[in-house]
Design a protein around this motif. Structure first.
Motif: not given
Length: 328
Positions: A73, A145, A222
């Motif tokens: 991320k 996510d 993610h």
């Protein structure tokens, strides 16, 4: 063979090794790298990169490659900030269903944490399933996510390039991070993650662990990146450099801030970091110049182990005490 570590390195190694003991250790092995003001004070590896699933055990090495899970991320966030700095992305303009890029970066876009994308037949259907989800109250923080999956798709659309190409162009290429890339990767240097007989994938080594990243082809906003302790230290130090990523550092876009639950004694109002489900973490503090990368394969062979961040807090505590930043 190199000499045994002394001083700070010895303290960090001892703290991390303690979680490899007992009938149900938190992880089979680890690599850690600690630095202050750009000077490395420890870079050590212990235990096993692979020790389950048959075959010869593979020892952990300082250049072992890890599935870094949600640390990915941070790279998606960096791409967003770099595109914003170039004028290609307006962080405060709506980019998806009235939600801004800043909201996606700060987990306030209204999406739930996760849904299982496996039952949907293809990538398009999986993204459509996310797009159809109802949004919660705008501004409410829910670690998601899904928000970063959406952000990754937005960045690709804005830049006209795949996410993996953007990460290479804007982050790993300029920083010389030759060991950081999306999978699948050559398993030879990779720490194994989980044994997944229920998915038919077996013992994972070089394939992304995160199920939704796998269902999206291995490249997602993610999760999906593989990296080494050295590469992540280079990345962390770059973020500590105001000239390279000032907006990200000042605003904490994509980063977690002041999280004692896993940063332990390194937590402070200026501390930035992130963890990964596979057992990875990175913390950097511009106020103290401290950087700590701790990579473990805690899901090898099962995600039931190492679920608490006690090992992260223990190593962070030793580093804070050893270099005099505790309570800073």
């Amino acid at each position: 063979m190199s000499a045994p570590p002394t001083g700070v390195a010895a303290r960090l190694v001892s703290a991390a090794e303690a979680f490899m003991a007992g009938p149900e250790p938190s992880y089979p092995g680890f690599v850690l790298l600690a630095a202050r003001h750009g000077a490395v004070v420890a870079h050590e590896a212990r235990g096993w990169a692979v020790c389950h699933g048959g075959g010869e055990p593979v020892p952990m090495a300082r250049d072992t490659v890890f599935d870094i899970a949600s640390l990915s991320k941070l790279f998606t966030a960096t791409v967003a900030v770099r595109l914003a700095e170039r004028g290609a992305l307006a962080l405060d303009a709506p980019v998806w269903r009235g939600v801004t890029a800043r909201a996606l970066l700060t987990h306030t876009g209204g999406l739930p944490a996760v849904i299982d994308l496996g039952p949907y037949p293809d990538r398009a259907a999986r993204l459509a399933a996310i797009d159809a989800l109802p949004l919660t109250t705008p501004g409410r923080r829910v670690y998601s996510d899904l928000g970063f999956i959406v952000l990754g798709e937005v960045l690709q659309r804005v830049a006209g390039k795949p996410l993996d190409a953007l990460v290479a162009e804007l982050v790993t290429g300029p920083l010389g991070m030759a060991d950081t890339r999306y999978g699948p990767v050559d398993p030879g240097r990779v720490a194994a993650t989980e044994d997944q007989p229920w998915t038919g994938r077996g013992m994972l080594r070089g394939q992304v662990h995160d199920e939704n990243a796998y269902h999206l082809g291995g490249v997602a906003g993610h999760a999906g990146l593989f990296s080494t302790a050295r590469d992540l230290a280079v990345f962390g130090q770059a973020v500590l450099d105001e000239d390279w990523a000032g907006a990200m550092r000042r605003e904490g876009l994509g980063w977690q801030r002041n999280e004692p639950a896993w940063m332990g004694a390194l937590a402070s109002p200026t501390a930035l970091g992130h963890t990964g489900f596979t057992g990875t973490s990175l913390v950097a503090d511009p106020a103290t110049g401290v950087l700590l990368v701790l990579l473990t394969n805690r899901v090898h062979p099962t995600r039931a182990r190492g679920t608490d961040s006690a090992y992260r807090r223990a190593v962070a505590g030793e580093l804070a005490a050893a270099i005099g930043t505790q309570g800073a």
